[in-house]
Design a protein around this motif. Structure first.
Motif, PDB file in Angstrom:
ATOM      1  N   ARG A 116       5.624   3.261  -1.344  1.00  0.00           N
ATOM      2  CA  ARG A 116       6.346   2.369  -2.262  1.00  0.00           C
ATOM      3  C   ARG A 116       5.379   1.653  -3.200  1.00  0.00           C
ATOM      4  O   ARG A 116       5.658   1.501  -4.393  1.00  0.00           O
ATOM      5  N   ALA A 117       4.241   1.220  -2.672  1.00  0.00           N
ATOM      6  CA  ALA A 117       3.244   0.539  -3.511  1.00  0.00           C
ATOM      7  C   ALA A 117       2.698   1.495  -4.572  1.00  0.00           C
ATOM      8  O   ALA A 117       2.549   1.125  -5.743  1.00  0.00           O
ATOM      9  N   ALA A 118       2.436   2.724  -4.171  1.00  0.00           N
ATOM     10  CA  ALA A 118       1.895   3.722  -5.108  1.00  0.00           C
ATOM     11  C   ALA A 118       2.904   4.055  -6.194  1.00  0.00           C
ATOM     12  O   ALA A 118       2.536   4.278  -7.354  1.00  0.00           O
ATOM     13  N   ALA A 119       4.186   4.078  -5.834  1.00  0.00           N
ATOM     14  CA  ALA A 119       5.234   4.435  -6.807  1.00  0.00           C
ATOM     15  C   ALA A 119       5.285   3.462  -7.977  1.00  0.00           C
ATOM     16  O   ALA A 119       5.731   3.823  -9.069  1.00  0.00           O
ATOM     17  N   ASP A 120       4.829   2.231  -7.764  1.00  0.00           N
ATOM     18  CA  ASP A 120       4.801   1.231  -8.834  1.00  0.00           C
ATOM     19  C   ASP A 120       3.557   1.355  -9.714  1.00  0.00           C
ATOM     20  O   ASP A 120       3.478   0.703 -10.759  1.00  0.00           O
ATOM     21  N   LEU A 121       2.599   2.162  -9.283  1.00  0.00           N
ATOM     22  CA  LEU A 121       1.303   2.183  -9.964  1.00  0.00           C
ATOM     23  C   LEU A 121       0.938   3.507 -10.603  1.00  0.00           C
ATOM     24  O   LEU A 121       0.231   3.540 -11.612  1.00  0.00           O
ATOM     25  N   CYS A 122       1.375   4.628 -10.008  1.00  0.00           N
ATOM     26  CA  CYS A 122       0.909   5.924 -10.501  1.00  0.00           C
ATOM     27  C   CYS A 122       2.032   6.955 -10.449  1.00  0.00           C
ATOM     28  O   CYS A 122       3.165   6.624 -10.104  1.00  0.00           O
ATOM     29  N   GLN A 123       1.704   8.196 -10.774  1.00  0.00           N
ATOM     30  CA  GLN A 123       2.744   9.210 -10.998  1.00  0.00           C
ATOM     31  C   GLN A 123       3.108  10.021  -9.767  1.00  0.00           C
ATOM     32  O   GLN A 123       3.882  10.973  -9.864  1.00  0.00           O
ATOM     33  N   GLY A 124       2.549   9.680  -8.609  1.00  0.00           N
ATOM     34  CA  GLY A 124       2.900  10.453  -7.432  1.00  0.00           C
ATOM     35  C   GLY A 124       2.087  10.072  -6.224  1.00  0.00           C
ATOM     36  O   GLY A 124       1.229   9.173  -6.272  1.00  0.00           O
ATOM     37  N   VAL A 125       2.356  10.774  -5.122  1.00  0.00           N
ATOM     38  CA  VAL A 125       1.613  10.558  -3.880  1.00  0.00           C
ATOM     39  C   VAL A 125       1.203  11.900  -3.298  1.00  0.00           C
ATOM     40  O   VAL A 125       1.899  12.909  -3.450  1.00  0.00           O
ATOM     41  N   HIS A 126       0.054  11.889  -2.647  1.00  0.00           N
ATOM     42  CA  HIS A 126      -0.448  13.063  -1.930  1.00  0.00           C
ATOM     43  C   HIS A 126      -0.490  12.690  -0.457  1.00  0.00           C
ATOM     44  O   HIS A 126      -1.283  11.844  -0.038  1.00  0.00           O
ATOM     45  N   MET A 127       0.401  13.306   0.346  1.00  0.00           N
ATOM     46  CA  MET A 127       0.605  12.909   1.722  1.00  0.00           C
ATOM     47  C   MET A 127      -0.295  13.693   2.673  1.00  0.00           C
ATOM     48  O   MET A 127      -0.407  14.920   2.565  1.00  0.00           O
ATOM     49  N   MET A 128      -0.891  12.977   3.623  1.00  0.00           N
ATOM     50  CA  MET A 128      -1.763  13.589   4.626  1.00  0.00           C
ATOM     51  C   MET A 128      -1.345  13.096   6.010  1.00  0.00           C
ATOM     52  O   MET A 128      -1.339  11.892   6.260  1.00  0.00           O
TER      53      MET A 128
ATOM     54  N   VAL B  78      -1.805  11.126 -11.725  1.00  0.00           N
ATOM     55  CA  VAL B  78      -2.679  10.764 -10.608  1.00  0.00           C
ATOM     56  C   VAL B  78      -1.789  10.549  -9.387  1.00  0.00           C
ATOM     57  O   VAL B  78      -0.835   9.769  -9.438  1.00  0.00           O
ATOM     58  N   LEU B  79      -2.099  11.240  -8.295  1.00  0.00           N
ATOM     59  CA  LEU B  79      -1.341  11.130  -7.051  1.00  0.00           C
ATOM     60  C   LEU B  79      -2.183  10.362  -6.038  1.00  0.00           C
ATOM     61  O   LEU B  79      -3.305  10.756  -5.722  1.00  0.00           O
ATOM     62  N   ALA B  80      -1.636   9.269  -5.544  1.00  0.00           N
ATOM     63  CA  ALA B  80      -2.362   8.427  -4.585  1.00  0.00           C
ATOM     64  C   ALA B  80      -2.351   9.060  -3.199  1.00  0.00           C
ATOM     65  O   ALA B  80      -1.294   9.464  -2.703  1.00  0.00           O
ATOM     66  N   GLY B  81      -3.503   9.129  -2.572  1.00  0.00           N
ATOM     67  CA  GLY B  81      -3.612   9.693  -1.231  1.00  0.00           C
ATOM     68  C   GLY B  81      -3.070   8.739  -0.175  1.00  0.00           C
ATOM     69  O   GLY B  81      -3.562   7.613  -0.030  1.00  0.00           O
ATOM     70  N   ILE B  82      -2.047   9.188   0.550  1.00  0.00           N
ATOM     71  CA  ILE B  82      -1.416   8.379   1.604  1.00  0.00           C
ATOM     72  C   ILE B  82      -1.617   9.102   2.929  1.00  0.00           C
ATOM     73  O   ILE B  82      -1.181  10.239   3.097  1.00  0.00           O
ATOM     74  N   PHE B  83      -2.252   8.433   3.884  1.00  0.00           N
ATOM     75  CA  PHE B  83      -2.610   9.058   5.160  1.00  0.00           C
ATOM     76  C   PHE B  83      -1.817   8.421   6.290  1.00  0.00           C
ATOM     77  O   PHE B  83      -1.764   7.191   6.404  1.00  0.00           O
ATOM     78  N   LEU B  84      -1.207   9.252   7.130  1.00  0.00           N
ATOM     79  CA  LEU B  84      -0.511   8.750   8.323  1.00  0.00           C
ATOM     80  C   LEU B  84      -1.527   8.463   9.420  1.00  0.00           C
ATOM     81  O   LEU B  84      -2.142   9.377   9.966  1.00  0.00           O
ATOM     82  N   LEU B  85      -1.678   7.185   9.746  1.00  0.00           N
ATOM     83  CA  LEU B  85      -2.525   6.772  10.863  1.00  0.00           C
ATOM     84  C   LEU B  85      -1.671   6.734  12.117  1.00  0.00           C
ATOM     85  O   LEU B  85      -0.664   6.026  12.171  1.00  0.00           O
ATOM     86  N   LYS B  86      -2.066   7.494  13.127  1.00  0.00           N
ATOM     87  CA  LYS B  86      -1.234   7.623  14.322  1.00  0.00           C
ATOM     88  C   LYS B  86      -1.534   6.550  15.374  1.00  0.00           C
ATOM     89  O   LYS B  86      -0.737   6.319  16.278  1.00  0.00           O
ATOM     90  N   SER B  87      -2.704   5.926  15.269  1.00  0.00           N
ATOM     91  CA  SER B  87      -3.115   4.910  16.245  1.00  0.00           C
ATOM     92  C   SER B  87      -4.380   4.233  15.732  1.00  0.00           C
ATOM     93  O   SER B  87      -5.004   4.702  14.769  1.00  0.00           O
ATOM     94  N   ALA B  88      -4.769   3.151  16.392  1.00  0.00           N
ATOM     95  CA  ALA B  88      -6.038   2.503  16.050  1.00  0.00           C
ATOM     96  C   ALA B  88      -7.208   3.446  16.326  1.00  0.00           C
ATOM     97  O   ALA B  88      -8.190   3.481  15.573  1.00  0.00           O
ATOM     98  N   LYS B  89      -7.103   4.220  17.392  1.00  0.00           N
ATOM     99  CA  LYS B  89      -8.148   5.198  17.716  1.00  0.00           C
ATOM    100  C   LYS B  89      -8.311   6.208  16.583  1.00  0.00           C
ATOM    101  O   LYS B  89      -9.436   6.565  16.203  1.00  0.00           O
TER     102      LYS B  89
END
Length: 301
Positions: A264-276, A212-223
């Motif tokens: 880093r949080a995902a690395a302790d919980l699951c087998q990977g990350v899916h970067m967006m 399971v790869l956790a979805g990690i999204f780059l937020l560029k701003s509050a907007k």
């Protein structure tokens, strides 16, 4: 079929890293390719979205071929919203023949979310039945259980999952059905609640051993965060994250820091990350560096 970096890494039980790139809205793939090439040696494979948010873009299959021609391993997303079972099978057979082995089977976002609200949705299949169809094609059968006279396909199927789904029983049932239908890996919706992810991993996913790869999204701003809350189905960026971006002297750098913390949080919980990181995939390597994730070992590349 070329050797799959993703499949090899899954078999080796490596920490998996995938990323998402949107096909161009037009005939020039230059920006997509430039951004994707930043990910070489940093990810095991790159997803090409298929009309994400029901927004019209270049075919995910065509975009996947372009990435493959540039030495990158694609994951071709395939959504059921726009094609019936005849067209879906045609594209799956075409993908296999062209050496595009990784498929992410999706139901697809609702038409109303996108830029063609008057378009006609198909939804002849949904993600579980699409996975079942891939399973049959891999066994040399079509969706009607008739033999394929020109041979079986070779496809490695994955599926999407949302550990933050409100209905726990529905989440478990859906996950188990996708496993039964042949899903070999799972990429999650954007994760903001890591307690939910931990609960999902320990109470639902663990016995099955599928990555399971956790979805990690780059937020560029509050907007940017507010835009996602308004326009991306099933996603809610929490107020504390938005407040952190609003207070930051450099919101983009704060977004990079938040994404690295989440990796880093995902690395302790699951087998990977899916970067967006929409249209800023060049920032994914700095996020991975900040999170302490090393480049992919040369033996896999």
């Amino acid at each position: 079929m070329p050797t799959s970096i993703l499949k090899t890494a899954i078999q080796s039980r490596d920490f998996l890293i995938t990323a998402e790139v949107a096909p161009p809205k037009g005939g020039n793939p230059q920006h997509m390719l430039e951004q994707a090439l930043h990910l070489k040696s940093r990810v095991h494979a790159i997803n090409l979205t298929d009309g994400s948010r029901a927004v019209m873009r270049m075919s995910s299959l065509a975009a996947a071929i372009l990435l493959q021609q540039h030495g990158l391993e694609p994951i071709c997303q395939m959504a059921c919203r726009d094609r019936n079972r005849i067209a879906l099978q045609a594209d799956l057979m075409g993908a296999s023949a062209l050496g595009i082995g990784n498929i992410l089977a999706l139901t697809g976002d609702p038409i109303a979310a996108g830029d063609y609200p008057k378009a006609r949705a198909v939804f002849d299949l949904e993600s579980v039945r699409l996975l079942q169809t891939i399973q049959k094609l891999n066994a040399g059968l079509d969706a009607n259980d008739k033999p394929l006279p020109d041979g079986a396909v070779q496809l490695f199927a994955g599926a999407a999952i949302d550990p933050q789904l409100a209905s726990w029983s529905s989440l478990q049932r859906r996950f188990e059905r996708k496993i039964e239908a042949g899903a070999q890996f799972f990429q999650s919706q954007l994760i903001v609640d890591f307690d939910c992810l931990e609960k999902f991993m320990t109470q639902i996913a663990a016995p099955y051993g599928k990555p399971v790869l956790a979805g990690i999204f780059l937020l560029k701003s509050a907007k940017n965060a507010h835009f996602i809350n308004r326009n991306v189905p099933g996603v809610t960026i929490p107020d504390w994250v938005i407040a952190r971006l609003e207070k930051a002297a450099d919101p983009l750098q704060e977004g990079i820091a938040i994404a690295a913390e989440q990796v880093r949080a995902a690395a302790d919980l699951c087998q990977g990350v899916h970067m967006m990181a929409v249209r800023r995939e060049d920032l994914i390597p700095p996020i991975l560096d900040l999170a302490g994730i090393e480049p992919i070992a040369p033996k896999l590349l």
